[in-house]
Design an enzyme around this catalytic site. Structure first.
Site, PDB file in Angstrom:
ATOM      1  N   THR A   3      -3.960  -5.421   0.128  1.00  0.00           N
ATOM      2  CA  THR A   3      -3.789  -5.800   1.529  1.00  0.00           C
ATOM      3  C   THR A   3      -4.274  -7.241   1.745  1.00  0.00           C
ATOM      4  O   THR A   3      -3.642  -8.035   2.446  1.00  0.00           O
ATOM      5  CB  THR A   3      -4.582  -4.831   2.434  1.00  0.00           C
ATOM      6  OG1 THR A   3      -4.169  -3.522   2.117  1.00  0.00           O
ATOM      7  CG2 THR A   3      -4.327  -5.101   3.902  1.00  0.00           C
ATOM      8  N   GLU A  29     -12.121  -0.660   6.822  1.00  0.00           N
ATOM      9  CA  GLU A  29     -10.922  -1.497   6.672  1.00  0.00           C
ATOM     10  C   GLU A  29     -11.301  -2.945   6.414  1.00  0.00           C
ATOM     11  O   GLU A  29     -10.643  -3.644   5.647  1.00  0.00           O
ATOM     12  CB  GLU A  29     -10.037  -1.401   7.928  1.00  0.00           C
ATOM     13  CG  GLU A  29      -9.356  -0.052   8.118  1.00  0.00           C
ATOM     14  CD  GLU A  29      -8.306   0.218   7.047  1.00  0.00           C
ATOM     15  OE1 GLU A  29      -8.672   0.258   5.862  1.00  0.00           O
ATOM     16  OE2 GLU A  29      -7.139   0.409   7.409  1.00  0.00           O
TER      17      GLU A  29
HETATM   18  P1  ADP Z   1      -4.129   0.936   1.316  1.00  0.00           P
HETATM   19  O1  ADP Z   1      -3.107   0.213   2.150  1.00  0.00           O
HETATM   20  O2  ADP Z   1      -3.454   1.924   0.409  1.00  0.00           O
HETATM   21  O3  ADP Z   1      -5.239   1.492   2.108  1.00  0.00           O
HETATM   22  P2  ADP Z   1      -5.874  -1.245   0.672  1.00  0.00           P
HETATM   23  O4  ADP Z   1      -5.595  -2.423  -0.218  1.00  0.00           O
HETATM   24  O5  ADP Z   1      -6.044  -1.464   2.135  1.00  0.00           O
HETATM   25  O6  ADP Z   1      -4.756  -0.145   0.356  1.00  0.00           O
HETATM   26  O7  ADP Z   1      -7.220  -0.538   0.191  1.00  0.00           O
HETATM   27  C1  ADP Z   1      -7.462  -0.235  -1.122  1.00  0.00           C
HETATM   28  C2  ADP Z   1      -8.671  -1.040  -1.634  1.00  0.00           C
HETATM   29  O8  ADP Z   1      -9.881  -0.438  -1.123  1.00  0.00           O
HETATM   30  C3  ADP Z   1      -8.735  -0.944  -3.140  1.00  0.00           C
HETATM   31  O9  ADP Z   1      -9.160  -2.219  -3.609  1.00  0.00           O
HETATM   32  C4  ADP Z   1      -9.801   0.093  -3.415  1.00  0.00           C
HETATM   33  O10 ADP Z   1     -10.489  -0.117  -4.625  1.00  0.00           O
HETATM   34  C5  ADP Z   1     -10.733  -0.083  -2.217  1.00  0.00           C
HETATM   35  N1  ADP Z   1     -11.458   1.180  -1.895  1.00  0.00           N
HETATM   36  C6  ADP Z   1     -12.790   1.362  -1.870  1.00  0.00           C
HETATM   37  N2  ADP Z   1     -13.090   2.632  -1.527  1.00  0.00           N
HETATM   38  C7  ADP Z   1     -11.937   3.283  -1.355  1.00  0.00           C
HETATM   39  C8  ADP Z   1     -11.605   4.618  -0.977  1.00  0.00           C
HETATM   40  N3  ADP Z   1     -12.528   5.572  -0.729  1.00  0.00           N
HETATM   41  N4  ADP Z   1     -10.308   4.935  -0.846  1.00  0.00           N
HETATM   42  C9  ADP Z   1      -9.345   4.004  -1.072  1.00  0.00           C
HETATM   43  N5  ADP Z   1      -9.594   2.729  -1.437  1.00  0.00           N
HETATM   44  C10 ADP Z   1     -10.879   2.359  -1.569  1.00  0.00           C
END
Ligand code: ADP
Length: 327
Positions: free
Chosen positions: A202, A150
């Site tokens: 986020t 995270e």
């Molecule tokens: P969510 O609230 O849907 O989790 P976030 O913005 O917290 O969205 O996370 C998504 C970000 O994390 C994107 O920039 C994405 O490229 C990155 N990321 C890296 N690895 C992963 C993964 N395995 N799954 C999802 N997002 C990923």
């Protein structure tokens, strides 16, 4: 995950766990989650029955993480840049670099949806790996490791998606340092979600928040949080409904989500108990007491977004009470 407390691992424990994991693989469904639950910014979350990612993991003899992404999202395969990779690299260090992992991620939860896509990968990976290792690590260890994912995604270590993803149901993060996670019992709830196809990162949604709040707003907010938790525990739908109010975050963040106010108004008119931004958005979620209402709420969401030029997905689902599921 029977053991909740961290144990210090001896070389013998590690060797036994790794020896017994060779040649096995583990597949899990890692659920999407709704964080914040309107008034509980960074401290409340719930797990969903739909959507969820499918992840398969096995041990490899080198202390590294090999990632195969099965999706159209172009996610990084470099483990230091993938939110599933960073927690597993931490686990490898805790295993004294005696083994590594190869992981296949079938991503169904769209990244940046506000439905805990990053948490599902971060939590699903460590839960599956721990299962292979005969539950060598405690639940709190797994949350600590998954929070590193995270931090990679949003710049902040938070557990309001990780905890419900791992434990299921509604969870309260009373504290991160030290970690103190409480499962909150809840009455049956239907969750209707609309995911407008725009990306809200986020990290960006955090940047725009005010760093200071007024005492009168804080009082309103903690009244609502306490009311929501009490309402969930008592199964008091009216109290839940009254408490689904956010005077701190929603007024600022909702400007990032097209048609937010209209969706909320129409959903409540259709019978929803209440709802708001899912995590940092752009998804919007609404809670209903029964399935019929949940589908009426979905219709209301569809009508509002059909009048915009934004494409969208909707889900009608329920609370996932078991968290990451082994297949
Ligand atoms: P969510 O609230 O849907 O989790 P976030 O913005 O917290 O969205 O996370 C998504 C970000 O994390 C994107 O920039 C994405 O490229 C990155 N990321 C890296 N690895 C992963 C993964 N395995 N799954 C999802 N997002 C990923």
């Amino acid at each position: 995950m029977e053991n909740e407390l961290s144990v210090s691992l001896s070389a013998t424990n590690i060797k036994e766990a790794i020896d017994s994991a060779w040649g096995k693989q583990c597949t899990v469904h890692a659920p999407g989650t709704v964080a914040n639950l309107v008034c509980g910014f960074d401290i409340l979350g719930l797990a969903l029955n739909d959507p969820s990612d499918i992840m398969t993991i096995k041990l490899i003899d080198k202390p590294e993480v090999i990632i195969h992404n099965i999706d159209e999202f172009n996610l990084p395969t470099d483990p230091k840049k993938n939110v599933a990779g960073v927690p597993l690299l931490d686990m490898i260090e805790r295993l004294d670099n005696q083994a590594g992992f190869e992981i296949r991620i079938e991503k169904k939860i769209k990244p940046g949806s506000g439905l805990g896509s990053s948490a599902a990968s971060a939590a699903g990976g460590v839960v599956a790996a721990n299962h292979l290792l005969g539950n060598l690590f405690s639940r709190n260890d797994l949350v600590q490791m998954a929070m590193l994912g995270e931090r990679l995604a949003s710049g902040v270590k938070h557990a309001d998606n990780i905890a419900p993803c791992i434990m299921g149901g509604v969870t309260l993060i009373r504290s991160i340092l030290p970690l103190d996670i409480i499962s909150i019992p809840s009455p049956p709830l239907y969750v209707t979600i609309v995911h407008p196809q725009i990306e809200v990162r986020t990290e960006d949604a955090r940047q725009i928040l005010r760093k200071q709040i007024l005492l009168k707003d804080a009082i309103k907010q903690w009244g609502n949080i306490a009311g929501l938790v009490a309402g969930l525990m008592k199964g008091d739908y009216e109290l839940i409904s009254r408490s689904l109010e956010d005077v701190l975050i929603e007024p600022v963040r909702s400007i990032l989500i097209p048609a937010f106010a209209e969706v909320k108004y129409r959903c409540i008119e259709a019978g929803a108990m209440g709802g708001g931004i899912s995590g940092s958005g752009p998804s919007i979620f609404m809670l209903s007491r029964d399935e019929t209402t949940a589908y009426k709420v979905e219709d209301a969401m569809k009508k509002v977004y059909a009048d915009t030029n934004i494409s969208f997905y909707t889900y009608v689902t329920t609370v996932n009470t078991s968290g990451v599921k082994f297949v």
